[in-house]
Design an enzyme around this catalytic site. Structure first.
Site, PDB file in Angstrom:
ATOM      1  N   CYS A  58      20.220 -56.096 -45.997  1.00 52.83           N
ATOM      2  CA  CYS A  58      18.865 -55.944 -46.020  1.00 52.83           C
ATOM      3  C   CYS A  58      18.196 -55.848 -44.964  1.00 52.83           C
ATOM      4  O   CYS A  58      18.415 -56.749 -44.032  1.00 52.83           O
ATOM      5  CB  CYS A  58      18.430 -57.067 -47.153  1.00 52.83           C
ATOM      6  SG  CYS A  58      16.566 -56.980 -47.494  1.00 52.83           S
ATOM      7  N   CYS A  62      13.851 -62.496 -43.777  1.00 50.00           N
ATOM      8  CA  CYS A  62      13.569 -63.763 -44.695  1.00 50.00           C
ATOM      9  C   CYS A  62      14.475 -64.819 -44.142  1.00 50.00           C
ATOM     10  O   CYS A  62      15.764 -64.637 -44.307  1.00 50.00           O
ATOM     11  CB  CYS A  62      13.688 -63.642 -46.292  1.00 50.00           C
ATOM     12  SG  CYS A  62      12.958 -61.929 -47.135  1.00 50.00           S
ATOM     13  N   CYS A  65      17.460 -66.288 -46.343  1.00 48.49           N
ATOM     14  CA  CYS A  65      18.291 -65.457 -47.081  1.00 48.49           C
ATOM     15  C   CYS A  65      19.766 -64.690 -46.476  1.00 48.49           C
ATOM     16  O   CYS A  65      19.789 -64.198 -45.351  1.00 48.49           O
ATOM     17  CB  CYS A  65      17.501 -64.080 -47.446  1.00 48.49           C
ATOM     18  SG  CYS A  65      18.624 -63.101 -48.725  1.00 48.49           S
ATOM     19  N   CYS A 102      19.566 -60.375 -65.315  1.00 46.16           N
ATOM     20  CA  CYS A 102      18.581 -60.194 -64.215  1.00 46.16           C
ATOM     21  C   CYS A 102      19.487 -59.349 -63.210  1.00 46.16           C
ATOM     22  O   CYS A 102      20.459 -60.151 -62.759  1.00 46.16           O
ATOM     23  CB  CYS A 102      18.159 -61.703 -63.860  1.00 46.16           C
ATOM     24  SG  CYS A 102      17.143 -61.400 -62.300  1.00 46.16           S
ATOM     25  N   CYS A 133      15.662 -58.022 -66.701  1.00 50.06           N
ATOM     26  CA  CYS A 133      15.148 -58.231 -65.439  1.00 50.06           C
ATOM     27  C   CYS A 133      15.492 -57.695 -64.333  1.00 50.06           C
ATOM     28  O   CYS A 133      16.719 -57.950 -64.246  1.00 50.06           O
ATOM     29  CB  CYS A 133      14.806 -59.796 -65.320  1.00 50.06           C
ATOM     30  SG  CYS A 133      14.121 -60.364 -63.915  1.00 50.06           S
ATOM     31  N   CYS A 193       7.870 -62.402 -63.172  1.00 48.58           N
ATOM     32  CA  CYS A 193       8.467 -63.745 -63.059  1.00 48.58           C
ATOM     33  C   CYS A 193       8.248 -64.123 -61.486  1.00 48.58           C
ATOM     34  O   CYS A 193       8.776 -63.081 -60.667  1.00 48.58           O
ATOM     35  CB  CYS A 193       9.949 -63.345 -63.319  1.00 48.58           C
ATOM     36  SG  CYS A 193      11.283 -64.706 -62.600  1.00 48.58           S
ATOM     37  N   ARG A 265      11.339 -72.159 -64.301  1.00 48.43           N
ATOM     38  CA  ARG A 265      12.746 -71.899 -64.460  1.00 48.43           C
ATOM     39  C   ARG A 265      13.279 -72.967 -63.029  1.00 48.43           C
ATOM     40  O   ARG A 265      12.850 -72.674 -62.100  1.00 48.43           O
ATOM     41  CB  ARG A 265      13.162 -70.457 -64.081  1.00 48.43           C
ATOM     42  CG  ARG A 265      14.748 -70.355 -64.057  1.00 48.43           C
ATOM     43  CD  ARG A 265      14.709 -68.863 -63.941  1.00 48.43           C
ATOM     44  NE  ARG A 265      14.383 -67.853 -64.927  1.00 48.43           N
ATOM     45  CZ  ARG A 265      14.901 -67.782 -66.194  1.00 48.43           C
ATOM     46  NH1 ARG A 265      15.901 -68.249 -66.545  1.00 48.43           N
ATOM     47  NH2 ARG A 265      14.208 -67.236 -66.987  1.00 48.43           N
TER      48      ARG A 265
HETATM   49  N1  SAM Z   1      14.986 -58.215 -52.016  1.00 46.77           N
HETATM   50  C1  SAM Z   1      14.387 -58.534 -53.255  1.00 46.77           C
HETATM   51  C2  SAM Z   1      13.102 -59.509 -52.608  1.00 46.77           C
HETATM   52  O1  SAM Z   1      13.365 -60.195 -51.727  1.00 46.77           O
HETATM   53  O2  SAM Z   1      12.111 -59.382 -53.221  1.00 46.77           O
HETATM   54  C3  SAM Z   1      14.991 -59.272 -54.375  1.00 46.77           C
HETATM   55  C4  SAM Z   1      16.112 -60.266 -54.050  1.00 46.77           C
HETATM   56  S1  SAM Z   1      15.969 -61.641 -53.400  1.00 46.77           S
HETATM   57  C5  SAM Z   1      17.477 -62.104 -52.946  1.00 46.77           C
HETATM   58  C6  SAM Z   1      15.071 -62.676 -54.805  1.00 46.77           C
HETATM   59  C7  SAM Z   1      14.849 -63.882 -54.337  1.00 46.77           C
HETATM   60  O3  SAM Z   1      15.604 -64.863 -54.039  1.00 46.77           O
HETATM   61  C8  SAM Z   1      13.848 -64.164 -53.248  1.00 46.77           C
HETATM   62  O4  SAM Z   1      12.408 -63.838 -53.253  1.00 46.77           O
HETATM   63  C9  SAM Z   1      14.054 -65.961 -52.837  1.00 46.77           C
HETATM   64  O5  SAM Z   1      13.109 -66.300 -53.285  1.00 46.77           O
HETATM   65  C10 SAM Z   1      15.241 -65.992 -53.584  1.00 46.77           C
HETATM   66  N2  SAM Z   1      16.195 -66.503 -52.569  1.00 46.77           N
HETATM   67  C11 SAM Z   1      16.923 -65.877 -51.581  1.00 46.77           C
HETATM   68  N3  SAM Z   1      17.760 -66.582 -50.873  1.00 46.77           N
HETATM   69  C12 SAM Z   1      17.609 -67.955 -51.280  1.00 46.77           C
HETATM   70  C13 SAM Z   1      18.273 -69.213 -50.818  1.00 46.77           C
HETATM   71  N4  SAM Z   1      19.071 -69.166 -50.010  1.00 46.77           N
HETATM   72  N5  SAM Z   1      17.705 -70.326 -51.723  1.00 46.77           N
HETATM   73  C14 SAM Z   1      17.006 -70.176 -52.627  1.00 46.77           C
HETATM   74  N6  SAM Z   1      16.289 -68.984 -53.045  1.00 46.77           N
HETATM   75  C15 SAM Z   1      16.609 -67.635 -52.447  1.00 46.77           C
HETATM   76  C1  DTB Z   2      14.852 -66.442 -58.069  1.00 45.26           C
HETATM   77  O1  DTB Z   2      13.733 -66.821 -57.849  1.00 45.26           O
HETATM   78  N1  DTB Z   2      15.881 -66.760 -57.630  1.00 45.26           N
HETATM   79  C2  DTB Z   2      17.030 -66.032 -57.938  1.00 45.26           C
HETATM   80  C3  DTB Z   2      16.664 -64.656 -58.691  1.00 45.26           C
HETATM   81  N2  DTB Z   2      15.071 -65.238 -58.622  1.00 45.26           N
HETATM   82  C4  DTB Z   2      16.753 -63.390 -58.328  1.00 45.26           C
HETATM   83  C5  DTB Z   2      18.070 -65.758 -56.709  1.00 45.26           C
HETATM   84  C6  DTB Z   2      18.339 -67.026 -55.721  1.00 45.26           C
HETATM   85  C7  DTB Z   2      19.271 -66.775 -54.894  1.00 45.26           C
HETATM   86  C8  DTB Z   2      19.827 -67.660 -54.315  1.00 45.26           C
HETATM   87  C9  DTB Z   2      20.757 -67.036 -52.931  1.00 45.26           C
HETATM   88  C10 DTB Z   2      21.975 -66.093 -53.393  1.00 45.26           C
HETATM   89  O2  DTB Z   2      22.536 -66.565 -54.179  1.00 45.26           O
HETATM   90  O3  DTB Z   2      21.932 -65.212 -52.501  1.00 45.26           O
HETATM   91 FE1  SF4 Z   3      16.229 -58.893 -48.274  1.00 43.63          FE
HETATM   92 FE2  SF4 Z   3      17.035 -61.395 -49.004  1.00 43.63          FE
HETATM   93 FE3  SF4 Z   3      14.479 -60.946 -48.128  1.00 43.63          FE
HETATM   94 FE4  SF4 Z   3      15.440 -59.882 -50.467  1.00 43.63          FE
HETATM   95  S1  SF4 Z   3      15.189 -61.967 -49.843  1.00 43.63           S
HETATM   96  S2  SF4 Z   3      13.938 -58.970 -48.969  1.00 43.63           S
HETATM   97  S3  SF4 Z   3      17.524 -59.681 -50.172  1.00 43.63           S
HETATM   98  S4  SF4 Z   3      16.480 -60.656 -47.012  1.00 43.63           S
END
Ligand code: SAM
Ligand code: DTB
Ligand code: SF4
Length: 331
Positions: A58, A62, A65, A102, A133, A193, A265
């Site tokens: 990506c 973030c 992430c 989802c 979703c 959501c 949630r």
């Molecule tokens: N890329 C898209 C975005 O960021 O909107 C969708 C996928 S992103 C992985 C969805 C959500 O997962 C993020 O907004 C974040 O709140 C959550 N997330 C990602 N990494 C995480 C982590 N290590 N621990 C908890 N939540 C996480």
């Molecule tokens: C949300 O708020 N939490 C979920 C879902 N929406 C998409 C994602 C959590 C991702 C946790 C890190 C991972 O598994 O990559």
């Molecule tokens: Fe990309 Fe992860 Fe950020 Fe979603 S949360 S925009 S997958 S870096």
């Protein structure tokens, strides 16, 4: 005086939210459980299964992430998943009892070509009798319109943290971008959501400010995921001081009081939580979870462990709300 257990409000102030967080724990949880019972079956939890349809690489930064291309987390870069694989995963989720499926993609935003492929996935999953979703990053209004026409039930897009702390977490897009996407989704009458992540080193005030942002949106999100940071090695937030579990439960309780008719949630981070902590979250008003042994890329408790916990707590799995979530939004 307004009865906080009854009304839908969009004018929460930080001192009011702090006062809730500062209540003696028993008083806070009594209030949140009371609110919960007024709006939901107290022994029902809705379960959604997650699937990463496009993993890794990506462009965003973030700092929590594992899927950002900027951090070497050992994730294999994957292309958009073929429809047949998505179908199999959805069948499996349905067989295991999930009511919503989802699908998440590691994109800043979908291209129109990719969106068309996701739309095929949504139609396929919907035809299987599952709620749908997706979480695909930033979305324009025309893209939201297409998703609505495809029958999408929920769009997940999180605010993640307070407006003040946000710039310490992500620099490649700003808070307003997120609010704009939420507006685009909401205006097409797709259920929203939207929640955030705690345990990222934010202050108590940041957690209050996140909940304030969520509750003061023009409509409460129909679903509010509260994620506890999953710390992944080589991401910038790896090694952040852990959030006190009681503070996490308080966050759930305050979310329940402020957004009485939303599904709250209990999201990422359950793999690191004891049964007792999860039980407290359900008492505080959490009424949905992500179900299945993987979130998007990180581990989640396996299905049997969750079913055992539900059995111990007398929790029924359900997707049914007392009222239709879209009917509950009061301007
Ligand atoms: N890329 C898209 C975005 O960021 O909107 C969708 C996928 S992103 C992985 C969805 C959500 O997962 C993020 O907004 C974040 O709140 C959550 N997330 C990602 N990494 C995480 C982590 N290590 N621990 C908890 N939540 C996480
Ligand atoms: C949300 O708020 N939490 C979920 C879902 N929406 C998409 C994602 C959590 C991702 C946790 C890190 C991972 O598994 O990559
Ligand atoms: Fe990309 Fe992860 Fe950020 Fe979603 S949360 S925009 S997958 S870096």
């Amino acid at each position: 005086m307004t009865d906080p257990t009854q009304s839908i409000r969009h004018d929460w102030t930080l001192p009011e939210i702090k006062a809730l967080f500062d209540l003696p724990f028993n008083d806070l949880v009594f209030q949140s459980q009371t609110t919960h019972r007024q709006n939901f079956d107290p022994n029902a939890v809705q379960i959604s299964s997650l699937l990463s349809i496009k993993t890794g690489a990506c462009p965003e930064d973030c700092s929590y992430c594992p899927q950002s291309a900027r951090y070497d987390t050992g994730l294999e870069r994957e292309r958009l998943m073929p429809l047949e694989e998505v179908k199999q995963a959805a069948l499996n989720a349905k067989k295991n009892g999930a009511s919503r499926f989802c699908m998440g993609a590691a994109w800043r935003n979908p291209t129109d070509k990719n969106l068309d492929k996701v739309i095929e996935m949504i139609s396929t999953v919907k035809d299987m009798g599952l709620e749908t979703c997706v979480t695909l990053g930033m979305l324009t209004q025309p893209q939201s319109k297409k998703l609505k026409a495809a029958g999408l039930d929920y769009y997940n897009h999180n605010l993640d943290t307070s407006p003040e702390y946000y710039k310490d977490i992500i620099t490649t897009r700003n808070y307003q971008d997120r609010l704009d996407t939420l507006e685009n989704v909401r205006s097409e009458k797709i259920n929203v959501c939207c929640g955030g992540i705690v345990g990222m080193g934010e202050t108590d005030k940041d957690r209050s400010a996140l909940l304030q942002q969520l509750a003061n949106l023009p409509e409460h999100p129909q679903s509010v995921p509260i994620n506890l940071l999953v710390q992944v090695e080589n991401t910038p937030l790896y090694g952040t001081e852990k959030l006190d579990p009681i503070e996490f439960v308080r966050t759930i309780a305050v979310a329940r009081i402020m957004m009485p008719k939303s599904a709250v949630r209990l999201s990422a981070g359950r793999n690191d939580m004891s049964d007792e902590m999860q039980a407290l979250c359900f008492v505080a008003g959490a009424n949905s979870i992500f179900y299945g042994d993987t979130l998007l890329t990180t581990p989640n408790p396996d299905e049997n462990k969750d079913l055992e916990l539900f059995e111990k707590l007398g929790i029924n799995v359900s997707g049914r709300l007392i009222e239709d979530p879209l009917d509950t939004a009061v301007a």
